[in-house]
Design a protein around this motif. Structure first.
Motif, PDB file in Angstrom:
ATOM      1  N   MET A 247      50.839  46.502  19.788  1.00 35.36           N
ATOM      2  CA  MET A 247      51.130  47.844  20.291  1.00 35.36           C
ATOM      3  C   MET A 247      50.787  47.910  21.773  1.00 35.36           C
ATOM      4  O   MET A 247      49.997  47.106  22.260  1.00 35.36           O
ATOM      5  CB  MET A 247      50.389  48.926  19.503  1.00 35.36           C
ATOM      6  CG  MET A 247      48.898  48.957  19.716  1.00 35.36           C
ATOM      7  SD  MET A 247      48.017  47.825  18.597  1.00 35.36           S
ATOM      8  CE  MET A 247      46.392  48.601  18.539  1.00 35.36           C
ATOM      9  N   THR A 248      51.403  48.871  22.444  1.00 34.03           N
ATOM     10  CA  THR A 248      51.175  49.095  23.870  1.00 34.03           C
ATOM     11  C   THR A 248      51.096  50.612  24.089  1.00 34.03           C
ATOM     12  O   THR A 248      51.089  51.376  23.121  1.00 34.03           O
ATOM     13  CB  THR A 248      52.329  48.534  24.728  1.00 34.03           C
ATOM     14  OG1 THR A 248      53.485  49.361  24.523  1.00 34.03           O
ATOM     15  CG2 THR A 248      52.670  47.109  24.356  1.00 34.03           C
ATOM     16  N   ASP A 249      51.108  51.007  25.363  1.00 37.51           N
ATOM     17  CA  ASP A 249      51.055  52.450  25.633  1.00 37.51           C
ATOM     18  C   ASP A 249      52.381  53.149  25.290  1.00 37.51           C
ATOM     19  O   ASP A 249      52.468  54.377  25.380  1.00 37.51           O
ATOM     20  CB  ASP A 249      50.636  52.733  27.086  1.00 37.51           C
ATOM     21  CG  ASP A 249      51.552  52.078  28.100  1.00 37.51           C
ATOM     22  OD1 ASP A 249      52.558  51.451  27.703  1.00 37.51           O
ATOM     23  OD2 ASP A 249      51.276  52.198  29.308  1.00 37.51           O
ATOM     24  N   ASP A 250      53.376  52.383  24.885  1.00 32.20           N
ATOM     25  CA  ASP A 250      54.609  52.983  24.355  1.00 32.20           C
ATOM     26  C   ASP A 250      54.396  53.589  22.973  1.00 32.20           C
ATOM     27  O   ASP A 250      55.218  54.385  22.516  1.00 32.20           O
ATOM     28  CB  ASP A 250      55.713  51.915  24.210  1.00 32.20           C
ATOM     29  CG  ASP A 250      56.482  51.718  25.502  1.00 32.20           C
ATOM     30  OD1 ASP A 250      56.412  52.604  26.371  1.00 32.20           O
ATOM     31  OD2 ASP A 250      57.143  50.675  25.619  1.00 32.20           O
ATOM     32  N   ASN A 251      53.351  53.169  22.276  1.00 32.90           N
ATOM     33  CA  ASN A 251      53.203  53.518  20.863  1.00 32.90           C
ATOM     34  C   ASN A 251      52.149  54.590  20.620  1.00 32.90           C
ATOM     35  O   ASN A 251      51.107  54.591  21.261  1.00 32.90           O
ATOM     36  CB  ASN A 251      52.829  52.268  20.046  1.00 32.90           C
ATOM     37  CG  ASN A 251      53.835  51.144  20.208  1.00 32.90           C
ATOM     38  OD1 ASN A 251      53.508  50.083  20.726  1.00 32.90           O
ATOM     39  ND2 ASN A 251      55.057  51.383  19.783  1.00 32.90           N
ATOM     40  N   THR A 252      52.422  55.447  19.648  1.00 31.97           N
ATOM     41  CA  THR A 252      51.405  56.399  19.189  1.00 31.97           C
ATOM     42  C   THR A 252      50.518  55.721  18.144  1.00 31.97           C
ATOM     43  O   THR A 252      50.919  54.715  17.543  1.00 31.97           O
ATOM     44  CB  THR A 252      52.064  57.621  18.520  1.00 31.97           C
ATOM     45  OG1 THR A 252      52.760  57.177  17.350  1.00 31.97           O
ATOM     46  CG2 THR A 252      53.031  58.322  19.463  1.00 31.97           C
ATOM     47  N   PRO A 253      49.333  56.286  17.896  1.00 32.36           N
ATOM     48  CA  PRO A 253      48.487  55.737  16.818  1.00 32.36           C
ATOM     49  C   PRO A 253      49.207  55.749  15.474  1.00 32.36           C
ATOM     50  O   PRO A 253      49.032  54.834  14.665  1.00 32.36           O
ATOM     51  CB  PRO A 253      47.282  56.684  16.789  1.00 32.36           C
ATOM     52  CG  PRO A 253      47.248  57.341  18.122  1.00 32.36           C
ATOM     53  CD  PRO A 253      48.664  57.396  18.615  1.00 32.36           C
ATOM     54  N   HIS A 254      50.029  56.766  15.253  1.00 33.53           N
ATOM     55  CA  HIS A 254      50.722  56.870  13.964  1.00 33.53           C
ATOM     56  C   HIS A 254      51.706  55.728  13.776  1.00 33.53           C
ATOM     57  O   HIS A 254      51.867  55.213  12.668  1.00 33.53           O
ATOM     58  CB  HIS A 254      51.416  58.230  13.866  1.00 33.53           C
ATOM     59  CG  HIS A 254      50.443  59.374  13.975  1.00 33.53           C
ATOM     60  ND1 HIS A 254      49.949  59.790  15.197  1.00 33.53           N
ATOM     61  CD2 HIS A 254      49.856  60.151  13.036  1.00 33.53           C
ATOM     62  CE1 HIS A 254      49.103  60.794  14.992  1.00 33.53           C
ATOM     63  NE2 HIS A 254      49.027  61.035  13.692  1.00 33.53           N
ATOM     64  N   GLU A 255      52.375  55.316  14.841  1.00 30.09           N
ATOM     65  CA  GLU A 255      53.264  54.152  14.753  1.00 30.09           C
ATOM     66  C   GLU A 255      52.485  52.892  14.411  1.00 30.09           C
ATOM     67  O   GLU A 255      53.018  51.960  13.801  1.00 30.09           O
ATOM     68  CB  GLU A 255      54.006  53.949  16.082  1.00 30.09           C
ATOM     69  CG  GLU A 255      55.058  55.026  16.350  1.00 30.09           C
ATOM     70  CD  GLU A 255      55.759  54.842  17.677  1.00 30.09           C
ATOM     71  OE1 GLU A 255      56.838  55.427  17.843  1.00 30.09           O
ATOM     72  OE2 GLU A 255      55.237  54.117  18.554  1.00 30.09           O
ATOM     73  N   CYS A 256      51.232  52.857  14.826  1.00 26.07           N
ATOM     74  CA  CYS A 256      50.404  51.670  14.580  1.00 26.07           C
ATOM     75  C   CYS A 256      49.715  51.715  13.226  1.00 26.07           C
ATOM     76  O   CYS A 256      48.877  50.864  12.926  1.00 26.07           O
ATOM     77  CB  CYS A 256      49.369  51.543  15.686  1.00 26.07           C
ATOM     78  SG  CYS A 256      50.097  51.514  17.332  1.00 26.07           S
ATOM     79  N   GLY A 257      50.041  52.732  12.425  1.00 21.47           N
ATOM     80  CA  GLY A 257      49.391  52.862  11.127  1.00 21.47           C
ATOM     81  C   GLY A 257      47.956  53.355  11.249  1.00 21.47           C
ATOM     82  O   GLY A 257      47.148  53.160  10.341  1.00 21.47           O
ATOM     83  N   LEU A 258      47.640  53.978  12.374  1.00 23.03           N
ATOM     84  CA  LEU A 258      46.278  54.447  12.608  1.00 23.03           C
ATOM     85  C   LEU A 258      46.157  55.955  12.428  1.00 23.03           C
ATOM     86  O   LEU A 258      45.197  56.574  12.888  1.00 23.03           O
ATOM     87  CB  LEU A 258      45.817  54.028  14.017  1.00 23.03           C
ATOM     88  CG  LEU A 258      45.918  52.528  14.325  1.00 23.03           C
ATOM     89  CD1 LEU A 258      45.482  52.230  15.751  1.00 23.03           C
ATOM     90  CD2 LEU A 258      45.081  51.715  13.343  1.00 23.03           C
ATOM     91  N   GLY A 259      47.156  56.547  11.741  1.00 22.73           N
ATOM     92  CA  GLY A 259      47.107  57.982  11.484  1.00 22.73           C
ATOM     93  C   GLY A 259      45.826  58.399  10.769  1.00 22.73           C
ATOM     94  O   GLY A 259      45.310  59.493  10.986  1.00 22.73           O
ATOM     95  N   LYS A 260      45.289  57.511   9.956  1.00 26.99           N
ATOM     96  CA  LYS A 260      44.054  57.862   9.214  1.00 26.99           C
ATOM     97  C   LYS A 260      42.850  58.010  10.139  1.00 26.99           C
ATOM     98  O   LYS A 260      41.827  58.572   9.740  1.00 26.99           O
ATOM     99  CB  LYS A 260      43.782  56.832   8.125  1.00 26.99           C
ATOM    100  CG  LYS A 260      43.591  55.401   8.589  1.00 26.99           C
ATOM    101  CD  LYS A 260      43.318  54.474   7.382  1.00 26.99           C
ATOM    102  CE  LYS A 260      43.310  52.997   7.762  1.00 26.99           C
ATOM    103  NZ  LYS A 260      44.652  52.469   8.096  1.00 26.99           N
ATOM    104  N   PHE A 261      42.978  57.510  11.374  1.00 30.76           N
ATOM    105  CA  PHE A 261      41.890  57.688  12.343  1.00 30.76           C
ATOM    106  C   PHE A 261      42.164  58.854  13.294  1.00 30.76           C
ATOM    107  O   PHE A 261      41.488  59.000  14.309  1.00 30.76           O
ATOM    108  CB  PHE A 261      41.675  56.399  13.142  1.00 30.76           C
ATOM    109  CG  PHE A 261      41.301  55.220  12.290  1.00 30.76           C
ATOM    110  CD1 PHE A 261      40.057  55.161  11.673  1.00 30.76           C
ATOM    111  CD2 PHE A 261      42.188  54.173  12.095  1.00 30.76           C
ATOM    112  CE1 PHE A 261      39.710  54.084  10.873  1.00 30.76           C
ATOM    113  CE2 PHE A 261      41.848  53.090  11.302  1.00 30.76           C
ATOM    114  CZ  PHE A 261      40.607  53.046  10.687  1.00 30.76           C
ATOM    115  N   CYS A 262      43.200  59.627  12.988  1.00 31.25           N
ATOM    116  CA  CYS A 262      43.545  60.770  13.834  1.00 31.25           C
ATOM    117  C   CYS A 262      43.312  62.059  13.049  1.00 31.25           C
ATOM    118  O   CYS A 262      43.875  62.230  11.973  1.00 31.25           O
ATOM    119  CB  CYS A 262      45.008  60.699  14.271  1.00 31.25           C
ATOM    120  SG  CYS A 262      45.386  59.250  15.263  1.00 31.25           S
ATOM    121  N   ASN A 263      42.484  62.940  13.596  1.00 35.96           N
ATOM    122  CA  ASN A 263      42.278  64.259  13.000  1.00 35.96           C
ATOM    123  C   ASN A 263      42.830  65.267  13.996  1.00 35.96           C
ATOM    124  O   ASN A 263      42.091  65.989  14.655  1.00 35.96           O
ATOM    125  CB  ASN A 263      40.792  64.513  12.746  1.00 35.96           C
ATOM    126  CG  ASN A 263      40.124  63.318  12.086  1.00 35.96           C
ATOM    127  OD1 ASN A 263      39.502  62.494  12.759  1.00 35.96           O
ATOM    128  ND2 ASN A 263      40.282  63.195  10.785  1.00 35.96           N
TER     129      ASN A 263
END
Lengths: 365, 365
Positions: A247-263
């Motif tokens: 991933m790079t700064d083009d990607n959101t956390p959700h694209e990286c499968g990191l939605g579970k770390f986003c509140n």
């Protein structure tokens, strides 16, 4: 070949790494990071069976200190930090005002007004300093003389107990304790960039680096301790992402499968919150997936390999390696939602050679 | 050996560089930068006699665009930009709030509300984005798809004229013009990281990279054009500093001998101005100096080499190489004011081996 200059910084452990016969490096945060000792495959088997000492000093720390440290930390990430206590480590996506990933570090809460951010490969220090300056926050931001040393592999607890005492066995996952080595305090966390278990020692003061390195090797002789490094096969099998690769700064956390770390709703103050609210609601249109690639061992993935369904480009592979344990090429890719279901059959273009590729249900581990 | 992954980005010219037989790389802004083709010494002689094409795509651009672009640009540097016109390039020290150097790029003024900053090796993008966000400036900041290609050496004008027409000969030093190549606009500046003269082409759009590369080699066959790269000997002879090698964020511009690029009194708005006012008044206590090192050719300077006068440490060498043309080891170091006068005799500790070293009046060039 790599041309070594001061700009590619050596670490407190470089002398030890060289004595142990490092055979390849990468550059990470403008610092040398070993990538191979005996061979990637030999290192891999050893990591899964014994214990390794990793020079991961390149995981530089960004230190926040002062009354606004906790406020600044929350500005950086969509993960809600209100429940995080001293003694904990959190994996925190860091995003800019558009929700683009700037880094995926581990935050270490040392006290209410003091944090370390143990960074992946980008100068996060500059973003944090710029934000702190622009918002006129009451906080000091700098890079301290702290160099993480990884202890990874199934015999990690045994090795660490011999050097730091049995209390290290009680450290829980993504928690840390403070331990003594030759009169010096060391933050030791149960964490690390492998799925084989282990610790990261935050070595404060470069001068104590080699004494600690030597003590670990002396204590672990009968455990077959070796110098190691993040392993290109094992980390893909386990689905450990690499910033700049997957991933790079083009990607959101959700694209990286990191939605579970986003509140996103409760992370009040996060700079990228507005941008991420919509993504959090509707979900991403592409996401990271495990992918198996057919055929002989693939070459090193030194550039993006496009993924196709028919004539349509539907994603890309960004990391890949032959896995001896799973007897297939394991890979990490970003796939459009139309083609990301497990079992979807795709084709990957490896520098002009086409291979069959299949989206997996989960990583191999 | 270097492990190549996507994280160490290839450039639009990498295929050409490989075809020309690159034999070593460094990593610069997380991108591959060639360091050697035939040999450092053979490359050096060729650079001084003929013309070379350099893949310096790693000089990434930070683009500022919008009504606050010029205001933001002035916030970044103590150099007074009020007299700078469209069509000019300025070497600009970039400093943080303490006056510490964050980068030493070239700023390219494309219009009143659009700038490129052609950066040295640090993620300046993150500092600029952080500042722009914190101060809520009306400006877009990003990294465009622009990859500089250097044309360096005494035959540069002739080669460039053949591809872009004779008008390129009229570009003055640190000015640029816009020229056509296959229907595409290219910003071409008379600048570059050598003292042999030449140009930098800001290639917009990676797809046009190899067509341009090939056109230059075809046009320059009888000029003995070759692929080259910043040369480790020539740049030290000429006193061209390297960020990360010769200075870091520990250093002020004045310590780096860049006081002439600081207009501390008139650069209103510069973030580091307050911190630099005192330095500008009293002068630095250490400064970069050319240093000759006695004896056989020195090894590569992969770490700081301490400088001593008697038992007292008075500075450090950060770059060094054997110079065939000047028949001595040429070096760049930072020396305390008590010992920085030309002719001062010092000793340098090269990994345990002591050598005589003498502070020089000026660089060799």
């Amino acid at each position: 070949m790599i041309s070594q200059t001061r700009r590619l910084r050596r670490t407190p452990f470089s002398d030890g790494v060289e004595a142990q016969g490092v055979s390849a490096y990468t550059v990470y945060n403008r610092m040398l990071l070993p990538t191979v000792f005996e061979s990637v495959e030999a290192d891999y088997h050893h990591l899964k069976k014994h214990v390794q000492v990793w020079d991961v000093a390149c995981e530089r720390q960004v230190e926040l200190r002062g009354p606004d440290a906790s406020r600044l930390m929350q500005m950086l990430t969509p993960r809600d930090l209100r429940g995080m206590g001293v003694g904990q480590c959190y994996y925190v996506p860091i995003v800019d005002e558009t929700g683009g990933m700037l880094n995926d570090p581990v935050a270490v809460k040392l006290s209410e007004d003091r944090w370390w951010i143990s960074i992946a490969d980008s100068d996060l220090l500059l973003w944090v300093k710029g934000v702190a300056n622009g918002y006129r926050l009451d906080v000091l931001v700098d890079e301290p003389d702290v160099s993480p040393l990884g202890i990874q592999g199934p015999k990690s607890d045994e090795l660490m107990a011999r050097v730091f005492g049995d209390a290290v066995r009680d450290i829980r996952f993504f928690r840390y304790g403070v331990f003594d080595f030759e009169g010096r305090d060391m933050v030791i966390a149960r964490s690390g960039y492998s799925k084989q278990g282990g610790f990261e020692i935050y070595v404060e003061g470069g001068d104590i680096g080699m004494p600690l390195w030597d003590a670990l090797f002396k204590a672990g002789e009968d455990l077959q301790v070796r110098a190691g490094c993040p392993n290109g096969i094992e980390r893909i099998e386990g689905g450990l992402l690499s910033y700049g690769n997957d991933m790079t700064d083009d990607n959101t956390p959700h694209e990286c499968g990191l939605g579970k770390f986003c509140n996103t709703h409760t992370a009040i103050g996060c700079i990228g919150r507005d941008a991420l609210l919509r993504v959090a609601k509707e979900g991403p249109v592409q996401q990271i997936r495990p992918i198996a690639i057919a055929g002989d061992p693939v070459p090193g993935c030194d550039r993006v390999w496009p993924l196709y369904a028919g004539d349509k480009r539907v994603g890309q592979v960004t990391s890949a390696a032959w896995s001896p344990d799973f007897n297939t090429n394991v890979a990490i890719g970003m796939v459009r939602m139309t083609h990301w279901d497990a079992g979807t059959e795709l084709r990957v273009d490896i520098k002009g050679e086409e291979r069959a590729a299949v989206v997996q249900e989960k990583f191999w581990l």
